[in-house]
Scaffold this motif. Structure first.
Motif, PDB file in Angstrom:
ATOM      1  N   LYS A  47       1.113   6.294  -4.182  1.00  0.00           N
ATOM      2  CA  LYS A  47       1.052   6.251  -5.640  1.00  0.00           C
ATOM      3  C   LYS A  47       0.930   4.806  -6.107  1.00  0.00           C
ATOM      4  O   LYS A  47       1.574   3.904  -5.557  1.00  0.00           O
ATOM      5  N   SER A  48       0.108   4.574  -7.119  1.00  0.00           N
ATOM      6  CA  SER A  48      -0.086   3.209  -7.606  1.00  0.00           C
ATOM      7  C   SER A  48       1.199   2.629  -8.191  1.00  0.00           C
ATOM      8  O   SER A  48       1.489   1.439  -8.020  1.00  0.00           O
ATOM      9  N   ALA A  61      -1.416  -2.515  -4.363  1.00  0.00           N
ATOM     10  CA  ALA A  61      -1.052  -3.449  -5.431  1.00  0.00           C
ATOM     11  C   ALA A  61      -0.896  -4.838  -4.819  1.00  0.00           C
ATOM     12  O   ALA A  61      -0.431  -4.980  -3.681  1.00  0.00           O
ATOM     13  N   ALA A  73       3.366   1.367  -5.372  1.00  0.00           N
ATOM     14  CA  ALA A  73       2.852   0.120  -4.811  1.00  0.00           C
ATOM     15  C   ALA A  73       3.197  -1.051  -5.722  1.00  0.00           C
ATOM     16  O   ALA A  73       3.626  -2.120  -5.253  1.00  0.00           O
ATOM     17  N   LYS A  74       3.015  -0.867  -7.030  1.00  0.00           N
ATOM     18  CA  LYS A  74       3.355  -1.916  -7.985  1.00  0.00           C
ATOM     19  C   LYS A  74       4.840  -2.227  -7.936  1.00  0.00           C
ATOM     20  O   LYS A  74       5.241  -3.398  -7.939  1.00  0.00           O
ATOM     21  N   THR A 125      -4.080  -3.552  -9.132  1.00  0.00           N
ATOM     22  CA  THR A 125      -3.992  -2.362  -8.284  1.00  0.00           C
ATOM     23  C   THR A 125      -5.407  -1.820  -8.063  1.00  0.00           C
ATOM     24  O   THR A 125      -6.266  -1.948  -8.926  1.00  0.00           O
ATOM     25  N   ARG A 126      -5.597  -1.228  -6.909  1.00  0.00           N
ATOM     26  CA  ARG A 126      -6.904  -0.655  -6.585  1.00  0.00           C
ATOM     27  C   ARG A 126      -6.702   0.541  -5.669  1.00  0.00           C
ATOM     28  O   ARG A 126      -5.730   0.597  -4.898  1.00  0.00           O
ATOM     29  N   PRO A 127      -7.586   1.498  -5.732  1.00  0.00           N
ATOM     30  CA  PRO A 127      -7.476   2.662  -4.846  1.00  0.00           C
ATOM     31  C   PRO A 127      -7.851   2.307  -3.411  1.00  0.00           C
ATOM     32  O   PRO A 127      -8.644   1.396  -3.175  1.00  0.00           O
ATOM     33  N   TYR A 148      -2.991   3.747  -2.854  1.00  0.00           N
ATOM     34  CA  TYR A 148      -3.264   2.637  -3.770  1.00  0.00           C
ATOM     35  C   TYR A 148      -2.655   1.348  -3.222  1.00  0.00           C
ATOM     36  O   TYR A 148      -1.612   1.367  -2.559  1.00  0.00           O
ATOM     37  N   SER A 204       0.847  -1.192   0.000  1.00  0.00           N
ATOM     38  CA  SER A 204       0.000   0.000   0.000  1.00  0.00           C
ATOM     39  C   SER A 204       0.883   1.243   0.000  1.00  0.00           C
ATOM     40  O   SER A 204       1.723   1.425   0.896  1.00  0.00           O
TER      41      SER A 204
END
Length: 237
Positions: free
Chosen positions: A55-56, A110, A59-60, A91-93, A108, A52
């Protein structure tokens, strides 16, 4: 009204009789069953990695780095990447809620799910310790399997068929009859039980203290079972 009811019952009775798998002549209906036990020689470990960040992309990247650390250490356990499934990422918010009830994106999440298959079952405890050491979040499932699964399923089915024949012959002889030709065979059922399938006891494991003894994971036998329904003709002298 009574006439209609009677006609309906007669029609239903005729249809039920027409659809029955039993013959009109003398017959015997038998269910044969069998079980086989086998020692597992393959272990499948399911893992989950989650991160978590605000920024997505971050996280990725964090998830990918931890998965790569896991993949880099597979050779120490005689595991090659062909026996690893780790292709998908999602990924999800992440939301929080203001006092007025409005949703706000606070970051975000991941996540990736992995499945690792290997034959050296003695490495299981060490592998799980390693997975947790490289920050794998969850060990969600450990399943022991047999590399001879298809052959064992065929063998236990043959045993169930033989069991049906023996039961039919025994019962027919007990009543002074002889088992005749096979009339019908209904669908058979095949199952196998594994003591470690969907094992929630190891879910959300944490690293043991270095002074702790390594965990022992005992391999219970895999039980293959099969049943088959058969109808035989009967002959009476």
């Amino acid at each position: 009204m009574k006439y209609l009811i009677t006609l309906t019952l007669l029609t239903f009775s005729f249809l039920a009789s027409a659809n029955t798998p039993l013959p009109d002549n003398r017959h015997i209906s038998i269910v044969g069953s069998a079980e086989l036990k086998a020692k597992p020689d393959i272990v499948v470990v399911s893992l989950a990695v989650e991160s978590s960040k605000t920024k997505s992309a971050a996280a990725k990247r964090d998830v990918d780095d931890r998965v790569n650390d896991l993949l880099d250490g597979l050779s120490d356990f005689d595991i090659d990447e062909e026996n690893v499934s780790a292709s998908n990422i999602s990924t999800r918010p992440r939301y929080n809620y203001a006092k007025n009830g409005k949703e706000n994106i606070s970051g975000y999440v991941a996540s990736r799910n992995l499945t690792v298959t290997f034959k050296n079952i003695g490495n299981l405890s060490a592998f799980m310790d390693f997975a947790l050491a490289v920050n794998v979040n969850q060990i969600t499932n450990v399943q022991f399997k047999s590399s001879k699964e298809e052959a064992l399923k065929a063998e236990v089915l043959a045993l169930a068929v033989n069991d049906a024949k023996q039961k039919g012959e025994s019962l027919a002889n007990a009543f002074g009859a002889k088992l005749g030709r096979i009339y019908s065979i209904n669908s058979s059922s095949n199952h196998f039980r594994n003591a470690y399938g969907a094992n929630r006891n190891i879910e959300n494991m944490v690293m043991a203290d270095q002074k702790s003894r390594p965990g022992k994971y005992l391999k219970k036998s895999i039980v293959f079972s099969s049943s088959v329904s058969a109808v035989f003709d009967l002959s009476v002298e």
